[in-house]
Design an enzyme around this catalytic site. Structure first.
Site, PDB file in Angstrom:
ATOM      1  NE  ARG A   1      25.124 -46.870 -29.663  1.00  0.00           N
ATOM      2  CZ  ARG A   1      24.869 -46.202 -28.803  1.00  0.00           C
ATOM      3  NH1 ARG A   1      23.652 -45.805 -28.524  1.00  0.00           N
ATOM      4  NH2 ARG A   1      25.906 -45.810 -27.830  1.00  0.00           N
TER       5      ARG A   1
ATOM      6  CE  LYS B   1      20.360 -41.959 -22.305  1.00  0.00           C
ATOM      7  NZ  LYS B   1      21.176 -43.260 -22.569  1.00  0.00           N
TER       8      LYS B   1
ATOM      9  NE  ARG C   1      27.413 -42.734 -29.480  1.00  0.00           N
ATOM     10  CZ  ARG C   1      26.446 -42.729 -28.627  1.00  0.00           C
ATOM     11  NH1 ARG C   1      25.138 -42.621 -28.910  1.00  0.00           N
ATOM     12  NH2 ARG C   1      26.916 -42.499 -27.387  1.00  0.00           N
TER      13      ARG C   1
ATOM     14  NE  ARG D   1      29.400 -43.818 -23.813  1.00  0.00           N
ATOM     15  CZ  ARG D   1      28.897 -44.763 -24.640  1.00  0.00           C
ATOM     16  NH1 ARG D   1      29.533 -45.194 -25.588  1.00  0.00           N
ATOM     17  NH2 ARG D   1      27.769 -44.597 -24.904  1.00  0.00           N
TER      18      ARG D   1
ATOM     19  NE  ARG E   1      25.515 -38.251 -20.159  1.00  0.00           N
ATOM     20  CZ  ARG E   1      24.949 -38.938 -21.119  1.00  0.00           C
ATOM     21  NH1 ARG E   1      23.697 -38.061 -21.621  1.00  0.00           N
ATOM     22  NH2 ARG E   1      25.014 -39.866 -21.679  1.00  0.00           N
TER      23      ARG E   1
HETATM   24  P1  AP5 Z   1      20.284 -46.773 -28.040  1.00  0.00           P
HETATM   25  O1  AP5 Z   1      18.866 -46.283 -27.959  1.00  0.00           O
HETATM   26  O2  AP5 Z   1      21.116 -46.035 -28.761  1.00  0.00           O
HETATM   27  O3  AP5 Z   1      20.867 -46.190 -26.339  1.00  0.00           O
HETATM   28  P2  AP5 Z   1      20.878 -44.953 -25.804  1.00  0.00           P
HETATM   29  O4  AP5 Z   1      20.151 -45.031 -24.219  1.00  0.00           O
HETATM   30  O5  AP5 Z   1      20.475 -43.856 -26.523  1.00  0.00           O
HETATM   31  O6  AP5 Z   1      22.508 -44.900 -25.349  1.00  0.00           O
HETATM   32  P3  AP5 Z   1      23.437 -43.791 -25.904  1.00  0.00           P
HETATM   33  O7  AP5 Z   1      25.053 -44.596 -25.825  1.00  0.00           O
HETATM   34  O8  AP5 Z   1      23.036 -42.920 -26.990  1.00  0.00           O
HETATM   35  O9  AP5 Z   1      23.504 -43.064 -24.147  1.00  0.00           O
HETATM   36  P4  AP5 Z   1      24.699 -42.247 -23.877  1.00  0.00           P
HETATM   37  O10 AP5 Z   1      24.018 -41.869 -22.594  1.00  0.00           O
HETATM   38  O11 AP5 Z   1      25.896 -43.019 -23.422  1.00  0.00           O
HETATM   39  O12 AP5 Z   1      25.022 -41.456 -24.897  1.00  0.00           O
HETATM   40  P5  AP5 Z   1      24.934 -39.818 -25.357  1.00  0.00           P
HETATM   41  O13 AP5 Z   1      24.758 -39.570 -26.845  1.00  0.00           O
HETATM   42  O14 AP5 Z   1      23.839 -39.494 -24.613  1.00  0.00           O
HETATM   43  O15 AP5 Z   1      20.388 -48.110 -27.706  1.00  0.00           O
HETATM   44  C1  AP5 Z   1      21.719 -48.829 -27.760  1.00  0.00           C
HETATM   45  C2  AP5 Z   1      21.679 -49.927 -28.980  1.00  0.00           C
HETATM   46  O16 AP5 Z   1      20.598 -50.943 -28.441  1.00  0.00           O
HETATM   47  C3  AP5 Z   1      21.036 -49.707 -30.139  1.00  0.00           C
HETATM   48  O17 AP5 Z   1      21.997 -50.439 -31.136  1.00  0.00           O
HETATM   49  C4  AP5 Z   1      19.589 -50.267 -30.320  1.00  0.00           C
HETATM   50  O18 AP5 Z   1      19.097 -50.583 -31.391  1.00  0.00           O
HETATM   51  C5  AP5 Z   1      19.726 -51.572 -29.256  1.00  0.00           C
HETATM   52  N1  AP5 Z   1      18.543 -51.424 -28.391  1.00  0.00           N
HETATM   53  C6  AP5 Z   1      17.776 -50.591 -27.777  1.00  0.00           C
HETATM   54  N2  AP5 Z   1      16.685 -50.982 -27.273  1.00  0.00           N
HETATM   55  C7  AP5 Z   1      16.823 -52.232 -27.233  1.00  0.00           C
HETATM   56  C8  AP5 Z   1      15.954 -53.508 -26.984  1.00  0.00           C
HETATM   57  N3  AP5 Z   1      14.896 -53.332 -26.199  1.00  0.00           N
HETATM   58  N4  AP5 Z   1      16.320 -54.822 -27.161  1.00  0.00           N
HETATM   59  C9  AP5 Z   1      17.673 -55.100 -28.168  1.00  0.00           C
HETATM   60  N5  AP5 Z   1      18.217 -53.722 -28.342  1.00  0.00           N
HETATM   61  C10 AP5 Z   1      17.731 -52.722 -28.213  1.00  0.00           C
HETATM   62  O19 AP5 Z   1      25.982 -39.132 -24.907  1.00  0.00           O
HETATM   63  C11 AP5 Z   1      27.288 -39.333 -25.470  1.00  0.00           C
HETATM   64  C12 AP5 Z   1      28.465 -38.394 -24.808  1.00  0.00           C
HETATM   65  O20 AP5 Z   1      28.113 -36.929 -24.780  1.00  0.00           O
HETATM   66  C13 AP5 Z   1      28.328 -38.603 -23.095  1.00  0.00           C
HETATM   67  O21 AP5 Z   1      29.447 -39.786 -22.866  1.00  0.00           O
HETATM   68  C14 AP5 Z   1      29.303 -37.363 -22.789  1.00  0.00           C
HETATM   69  O22 AP5 Z   1      30.426 -37.169 -23.011  1.00  0.00           O
HETATM   70  C15 AP5 Z   1      28.393 -36.358 -23.628  1.00  0.00           C
HETATM   71  N6  AP5 Z   1      27.209 -35.878 -23.111  1.00  0.00           N
HETATM   72  C16 AP5 Z   1      26.007 -36.034 -23.593  1.00  0.00           C
HETATM   73  N7  AP5 Z   1      24.974 -35.409 -22.831  1.00  0.00           N
HETATM   74  C17 AP5 Z   1      25.594 -34.734 -21.885  1.00  0.00           C
HETATM   75  C18 AP5 Z   1      25.381 -33.946 -20.691  1.00  0.00           C
HETATM   76  N8  AP5 Z   1      24.008 -33.809 -20.508  1.00  0.00           N
HETATM   77  N9  AP5 Z   1      26.301 -33.543 -19.838  1.00  0.00           N
HETATM   78  C19 AP5 Z   1      27.536 -33.720 -20.185  1.00  0.00           C
HETATM   79  N10 AP5 Z   1      27.962 -34.481 -21.281  1.00  0.00           N
HETATM   80  C20 AP5 Z   1      26.973 -34.941 -21.993  1.00  0.00           C
HETATM   81 MG    MG Z   2      21.323 -42.351 -27.321  1.00  0.00          MG
END
Ligand code: AP5
Ligand code: MG
Length: 190
Positions: A128, A14, A134, A146, A89
């Site tokens: 990552r 994402k 992180r 997660r 979410r």
């Molecule tokens: P990346 O693009 O970083 O993945 P992402 O989908 O953004 O994954 P996140 O881990 O950020 O999602 P998340 O939902 O767990 O975390 P969030 O920050 O939203 O890609 C990952 C890796 O893969 C990178 O190294 C990238 O380079 C690589 N990659 C990408 N595409 C690739 C490809 N095609 N080929 C090879 N490599 C590739 O949330 C964190 C925490 O915050 C949650 O756990 C929760 O506690 C809280 N939170 C956030 N939002 C909410 C909400 N709405 N409600 C409640 N709690 C929330």
């Molecule tokens: Mg992300």
């Protein structure tokens, strides 16, 4: 205004794809995860409340993220829409989003869902962890929580947006460029 939900399991890509999407469609990127990590880094009361939940791989309360999103909608000018990364979410957050938007007779344009299998989630997050440092990427048991939380609380949104005829699933496997092309092909029509 257009309102795109950028959906997908942890590590789906994402954040990686968001930059190209906001540039092509003149959107404001709102990642609730990034906003929460900024609150933690700044040591705000909200950050303190969120820290232990995030570091255990649990969701923060719906009201916290809903408030953050509504404030950003109010304060952001000069864009054609929003790219909501990691929000909603839960079903409750999706309903709150609908009611926020209905106040201005608006609605979600589409849910763009980047899908990868659980085995690839582990691989991408492990990669990552060495780069971004992180806190919620460091321990395998937190990543597993997660993934469990995603399946239990977030996956039901697929049906929510399918029923509204707003669900667009993208194959998230392959290279970053391949995934980006698939996303643009879907979004160009929305
Ligand atoms: P990346 O693009 O970083 O993945 P992402 O989908 O953004 O994954 P996140 O881990 O950020 O999602 P998340 O939902 O767990 O975390 P969030 O920050 O939203 O890609 C990952 C890796 O893969 C990178 O190294 C990238 O380079 C690589 N990659 C990408 N595409 C690739 C490809 N095609 N080929 C090879 N490599 C590739 O949330 C964190 C925490 O915050 C949650 O756990 C929760 O506690 C809280 N939170 C956030 N939002 C909410 C909400 N709405 N409600 C409640 N709690 C929330
Ligand atoms: Mg992300």
């Amino acid at each position: 205004m257009k309102y795109f939900v950028l959906f997908g399991p942890p590590g789906a890509g994402k954040g990686t794809q968001a930059g190209a999407m906001v540039e092509r469609y003149n959107l404001c990127h709102l990642s609730t995860g990034e906003l929460l990590r900024a609150e933690i880094a700044a040591g705000t009361p909200l950050g303190l409340q969120a820290k232990s939940l995030i570091e255990a791989g649990n969701l923060v309360p719906d009201s916290v993220v809903e408030g953050m999103i509504e404030a950003k909608f109010r304060d952001t000018k000069g864009v054609d829409g929003f790219l909501l990364d990691g929000f909603p979410r839960t079903i409750a957050q999706a309903q709150a989003l609908d009611s926020m938007l209905s106040k201005s007779s608006e609605s979600v344009t589409g849910c763009v869902s980047i899908m990868i299998p659980d085995s690839l989630i582990q691989e991408r997050i492990a990669h990552r962890a060495n780069i971004e440092g992180r806190a919620d990427d460091a321990r395998p048991e937190v990543v597993e929580n997660r993934i469990r939380t995603y399946h239990a609380k977030t996956e039901p949104l697929i049906d929510f947006y399918r029923k509204a005829d707003k669900y667009y699933e993208i194959d998230g496997t392959g290279t970053i460029e391949e995934v980006r092309k698939r996303i643009f092909t879907a979004m160009d029509k929305l």
